[in-house]
Design a protein around this motif. Structure first.
Motif, PDB file in Angstrom:
ATOM      1  N   GLY A  56       0.798  -1.379  -0.051  1.00 56.05           N
ATOM      2  CA  GLY A  56       0.152  -0.095   0.156  1.00 56.05           C
ATOM      3  C   GLY A  56       0.673   1.333  -0.081  1.00 56.05           C
ATOM      4  O   GLY A  56       2.095   1.253  -0.249  1.00 56.05           O
ATOM      5  N   LEU A  57       0.213   2.300   0.392  1.00 55.44           N
ATOM      6  CA  LEU A  57       0.828   3.639   0.547  1.00 55.44           C
ATOM      7  C   LEU A  57       0.400   4.413   1.700  1.00 55.44           C
ATOM      8  O   LEU A  57      -0.698   4.430   1.774  1.00 55.44           O
ATOM      9  N   VAL A  58       1.206   4.814   2.537  1.00 56.37           N
ATOM     10  CA  VAL A  58       1.127   5.899   3.680  1.00 56.37           C
ATOM     11  C   VAL A  58       1.591   7.367   3.422  1.00 56.37           C
ATOM     12  O   VAL A  58       2.654   7.574   2.826  1.00 56.37           O
ATOM     13  N   ARG A  59       0.781   8.475   3.542  1.00 58.06           N
ATOM     14  CA  ARG A  59       1.418   9.557   3.669  1.00 58.06           C
ATOM     15  C   ARG A  59       1.679  10.073   5.065  1.00 58.06           C
ATOM     16  O   ARG A  59       0.700  10.061   5.904  1.00 58.06           O
ATOM     17  N   VAL A  60       2.808  10.625   5.048  1.00 54.46           N
ATOM     18  CA  VAL A  60       2.978  11.468   6.469  1.00 54.46           C
ATOM     19  C   VAL A  60       2.808  12.846   6.253  1.00 54.46           C
ATOM     20  O   VAL A  60       3.256  13.578   4.937  1.00 54.46           O
ATOM     21  N   PHE A  61       1.944  13.659   6.916  1.00 51.20           N
ATOM     22  CA  PHE A  61       1.437  14.930   6.664  1.00 51.20           C
ATOM     23  C   PHE A  61       1.526  15.696   8.023  1.00 51.20           C
ATOM     24  O   PHE A  61       1.324  15.377   8.954  1.00 51.20           O
ATOM     25  N   VAL A  62       1.735  17.162   7.610  1.00 49.85           N
ATOM     26  CA  VAL A  62       1.542  18.111   8.691  1.00 49.85           C
ATOM     27  C   VAL A  62       0.465  18.975   8.523  1.00 49.85           C
ATOM     28  O   VAL A  62      -0.007  19.085   7.188  1.00 49.85           O
TER      29      VAL A  62
END
Length: 239
Positions: A56-62
């Protein structure tokens, strides 16, 4: 060991570990399926965690005070998430994580990992390499956000997603289809929708992309990649 987990470990900084050290590190680990769109960890949380992306794919965000968000990292197979939480002395995590598509992660035991790092130099070395990679990645992200145009960031983001999450459309020449709306794209590149719409219009008029309500088709990936001058953070083989 599950084939997917083995492949993820081989793509990670943990691949450098001797087998006994790796087996010790994985004691108590468990596979978790995360549905698309789920926010698994939020900014400011103090809970410790360490996860290995299996698929899958995970985004790290602020997130800014006005609610706008910006993606600072995409975590694919082999990526480790949350290592800083093990050594941040109780300070809150600086970013949140969200599954972009259905994702599987291997959740390691923070206590096991920290103990192994304290007692085994090979484990400590592997984790230091991971932290060094994250520092280098985030420095690249800062320079990209500060010194590149929105058009450049849009092109990079579309290619980044297309490289892992696109699907081929019908026709003799495959069309890369990225399931992202213009609003989601604006959030990911740290801009506002109106500016991103103008950048997409330029790319559309150049015949590079085709835009739709809930997805964007990349008609000419080679020309789109010319916006970047290359891949911004190339994958590299693991030892």
């Amino acid at each position: 060991m599950d084939d997917g987990v083995a492949a993820a470990l081989a793509a990670s900084n943990l691949a450098r570990l001797p087998r006994p050290a790796l087996q010790r590190l994985l004691a108590g680990a468990r596979l978790v399926r995360v549905p698309a769109g789920s926010v698994t960890h939020r900014e400011g949380e103090t809970a410790e965690y360490l996860e290995l992306a299996v698929d899958g794919l995970v985004r790290v965000f602020v997130t800014a005070p006005d609610g706008r968000g910006m993606t600072v990292r995409y975590a694919r197979r082999g990526a480790l998430l949350g290592l800083v939480s093990l050594y941040a002395d109780g300070t809150g995590m600086p970013a949140g994580t969200q599954a972009v598509v259905d994702t599987t992660v291997l959740r390691l035991s923070p206590e096991v990992v920290r103990r192994a790092a304290a007692e085994d130099a090979d484990v400590a070395d592997a984790l230091l390499h991971e932290l060094a990679d994250r520092v280098r990645s985030f420095v690249h992200e800062i320079t990209d956000s500060a010194f590149t145009s929105v058009r450049h960031r849009v092109a990079r983001h579309l290619l980044d997603l297309a490289s892992q999450e696109s699907r081929a459309g019908a026709g003799a020449t495959p069309v890369l289809t990225v399931p992202v709306s213009q609003g989601e794209l604006a959030e990911a590149v740290g801009s506002v929708r109106e500016v991103v719409v103008r950048a997409l219009r330029d790319l559309r008029e150049a015949g590079v992309v085709s835009t739709h309500r809930d997805h964007i088709e990349i008609l000419d990936p080679v020309r789109l990649s010319a916006e970047l001058g290359g891949t911004w953070v190339p994958d590299r083989p693991r030892r």
